[in-house]
Write a protein that holds these residues in place. Structure first.
Motif, mmCIF file in Angstrom:
data_model
loop_
_atom_site.group_PDB
_atom_site.id
_atom_site.type_symbol
_atom_site.label_atom_id
_atom_site.label_comp_id
_atom_site.label_asym_id
_atom_site.label_seq_id
_atom_site.Cartn_x
_atom_site.Cartn_y
_atom_site.Cartn_z
ATOM 1 N N LEU A 196 -4.385 10.464 -0.231
ATOM 2 C CA LEU A 196 -5.211 9.360 -0.736
ATOM 3 C C LEU A 196 -4.961 8.092 0.074
ATOM 4 O O LEU A 196 -3.904 7.936 0.693
ATOM 5 C CB LEU A 196 -4.866 9.089 -2.207
ATOM 6 C CG LEU A 196 -5.168 10.222 -3.187
ATOM 7 C CD1 LEU A 196 -4.615 9.855 -4.562
ATOM 8 C CD2 LEU A 196 -6.665 10.485 -3.268
ATOM 9 N N ASN A 197 -5.939 7.194 0.018
ATOM 10 C CA ASN A 197 -5.765 5.899 0.673
ATOM 11 C C ASN A 197 -5.022 4.967 -0.295
ATOM 12 O O ASN A 197 -5.538 4.643 -1.367
ATOM 13 C CB ASN A 197 -7.146 5.333 1.024
ATOM 14 C CG ASN A 197 -7.043 4.002 1.753
ATOM 15 O OD1 ASN A 197 -6.022 3.299 1.648
ATOM 16 N ND2 ASN A 197 -8.085 3.670 2.497
ATOM 17 N N PRO A 198 -3.811 4.514 0.066
ATOM 18 C CA PRO A 198 -3.051 3.672 -0.869
ATOM 19 C C PRO A 198 -3.752 2.342 -1.175
ATOM 20 O O PRO A 198 -3.542 1.765 -2.243
ATOM 21 C CB PRO A 198 -1.716 3.460 -0.169
ATOM 22 C CG PRO A 198 -1.923 3.829 1.244
ATOM 23 C CD PRO A 198 -3.051 4.798 1.304
ATOM 24 N N HIS A 199 -4.574 1.859 -0.239
ATOM 25 C CA HIS A 199 -5.324 0.619 -0.511
ATOM 26 C C HIS A 199 -6.312 0.848 -1.662
ATOM 27 O O HIS A 199 -6.524 -0.034 -2.504
ATOM 28 C CB HIS A 199 -6.070 0.148 0.738
ATOM 29 C CG HIS A 199 -5.147 -0.303 1.834
ATOM 30 N ND1 HIS A 199 -4.608 -1.563 1.886
ATOM 31 C CD2 HIS A 199 -4.641 0.366 2.899
ATOM 32 C CE1 HIS A 199 -3.816 -1.668 2.943
ATOM 33 N NE2 HIS A 199 -3.818 -0.498 3.572
ATOM 34 N N THR A 200 -6.900 2.046 -1.681
ATOM 35 C CA THR A 200 -7.821 2.372 -2.782
ATOM 36 C C THR A 200 -7.037 2.463 -4.090
ATOM 37 O O THR A 200 -7.527 2.049 -5.145
ATOM 38 C CB THR A 200 -8.557 3.700 -2.494
ATOM 39 O OG1 THR A 200 -9.106 3.638 -1.188
ATOM 40 C CG2 THR A 200 -9.675 3.938 -3.504
ATOM 41 N N LEU A 201 -5.814 2.997 -4.013
ATOM 42 C CA LEU A 201 -4.976 3.038 -5.227
ATOM 43 C C LEU A 201 -4.781 1.622 -5.779
ATOM 44 O O LEU A 201 -4.873 1.403 -6.994
ATOM 45 C CB LEU A 201 -3.609 3.677 -4.915
ATOM 46 C CG LEU A 201 -2.585 3.605 -6.064
ATOM 47 C CD1 LEU A 201 -3.057 4.393 -7.293
ATOM 48 C CD2 LEU A 201 -1.215 4.115 -5.607
ATOM 49 N N LEU A 202 -4.521 0.648 -4.891
ATOM 50 C CA LEU A 202 -4.343 -0.730 -5.366
ATOM 51 C C LEU A 202 -5.594 -1.213 -6.098
ATOM 52 O O LEU A 202 -5.507 -1.860 -7.153
ATOM 53 C CB LEU A 202 -4.031 -1.684 -4.202
ATOM 54 C CG LEU A 202 -2.715 -1.483 -3.450
ATOM 55 C CD1 LEU A 202 -2.494 -2.654 -2.476
ATOM 56 C CD2 LEU A 202 -1.528 -1.364 -4.391
ATOM 57 N N ASP A 203 -6.774 -0.900 -5.543
ATOM 58 C CA ASP A 203 -8.040 -1.317 -6.186
ATOM 59 C C ASP A 203 -8.177 -0.670 -7.565
ATOM 60 O O ASP A 203 -8.569 -1.313 -8.540
ATOM 61 C CB ASP A 203 -9.241 -0.924 -5.321
ATOM 62 C CG ASP A 203 -9.295 -1.715 -4.012
ATOM 63 O OD1 ASP A 203 -8.640 -2.778 -3.943
ATOM 64 O OD2 ASP A 203 -9.968 -1.248 -3.071
#
Ligand SMILES: NC(=O)C1=CN([C@@H]2O[C@H](COP(=O)(O)OP(=O)(O)OC[C@H]3O[C@@H](n4cnc5c(N)ncnc54)[C@H](OP(=O)(O)O)[C@@H]3O)[C@@H](O)[C@H]2O)C=CC1
Ligand SMILES: O=CC(=O)O
Length: 291
Positions: A196-203
């Motif tokens: 997964l993209n960790p930046h997307t996790l932050l969102d």
């Protein structure tokens, strides 16, 4: 109003600057005396020792690293006890255990002074802007007398009763914060390693129930490996260690905090103690490499 400030680390410096900006006269002291220079440039005066600061001020605040430091500025040669006397107050804002706070309280009151413990919740930026949460306990009359300064230092002050309660509250809060940071770091690693993209996790996190100033404030910098210290990791590990001690005394089982403590210790062993406590992310990453 003139106040003393002992300890010009990240927090003590920010608190002093804020008090000066708000019209307080501030007398400062720091173990490494050269750190006083910047404060002097902003209008502070310097005491050559903690005792000299106490001599000059009716109320003196301490903001020291840990229990040994907090005890040293009070009990050692040139310390607070040499000048504290009836009519003077000492307010310790360091994060320490209740036993340390009780020893300082006993020392100060044995000389006729009054004592308040006042650890704070909130980090460098809240200290700069007077937005700390202040967890006081001890002598209520000193709390009342110091209220004009406390109102500048923080957005809210709690008076929690007898000495020790402020320290306990602070340790509980920071035990939770350390566990959250650990779990958040594991989540970032899990997201990345599972594709997964960790930046997307932050969102995603920011839109849901887990959203918090902590995750919002630290997440983007962690993904850039930017650990410029606001809250040094060595102090977070100290706080979890002291909270575990409080758990021992009260026979409280805290397996999650104990595991978090191990990861913070690992981070210290990797040389990350002076970085921000979010650098525990690097220790979590390191543990994955080893497993
Ligand atoms: N940073 C944060 O976000 C927060 C920190 N806290 C707590 O506040 C306290 C201060 O934190 P912070 O300002 O970040 O810490 P720093 O590490 O930046 O500063 C520590 C201060 O303690 C002094 N000190 C250390 N050892 C001794 C000693 N043996 N004798 C005398 N002075 C000593 C240092 O002096 P020197 O400059 O000479 O080394 C320095 O002034 C800690 O208890 C911390 O847990 C609480 C809330 C938030
Ligand atoms: O003790 C640290 C904090 O952010 O509060």
């Amino acid at each position: 109003m003139e106040v003393g400030l002992l300890g010009l680390g990240i927090m003590g410096k920010a608190i002093s600057m804020n008090l000066l900006r708000n019209g307080f006269k501030v007398v400062v002291w720091n173990r490494t005396l050269s750190k006083c220079d910047e404060l002097v440039a902003h209008g502070a005066t310097v005491g050559e020792s903690p005792a000299e600061v106490v001599k000059k001020c009716k109320i003196t605040f301490g903001m020291l690293a840990d229990p040994p430091a907090a005890l040293s500025v009070v009990f050692d040669k040139g310390g607070v006890l040499e000048q504290i006397c009836p009519g003077k107050g000492y307010i310790d804002m360091s994060t320490v255990d209740p036993e340390t706070s009780a020893k300082i309280s006993e020392g100060v009151t044995s000389k006729g002074g009054v004592f308040l413990e006042a650890p704070v919740s909130g980090s460098k930026q809240p200290a700069e802007t007077g937005q700390l949460i202040i967890l006081t306990a001890g002598e209520k009359a000193l709390y009342d007398e110091a209220t004009p300064a406390l109102n500048v230092i923080g957005k809210k002050s709690f008076f929690l009763g007898q000495v020790g309660n402020g320290a306990k509250m602070k340790l509980v809060v920071n035990m939770i914060m350390g566990c959250v940071m650990n779990s958040f770091s594991e989540g970032l690693v899990l997201a990345e390693k599972s594709g997964l993209n960790p930046h997307t996790l932050l969102d995603v996190l920011d839109l849901g129930a887990v959203s918090s100033p902590l995750i919002r404030g630290k997440g983007p910098a962690m993904l850039q490996s930017n650990y410029s210290p606001s809250f040094p990791l060595k102090h977070q590990q100290k706080d979890i260690r002291l909270a575990l001690g409080l758990g021992d005394e009260n026979a409280i089982s805290m397996p999650i905090a104990a595991a978090a403590n191990e990861t913070f210790k690992k981070a210290r062993s990797l040389g990350l103690g002076d970085l921000d406590f979010s650098a525990v992310f690097e220790a979590v990453k390191d543990l994955q490499r080893l497993s």
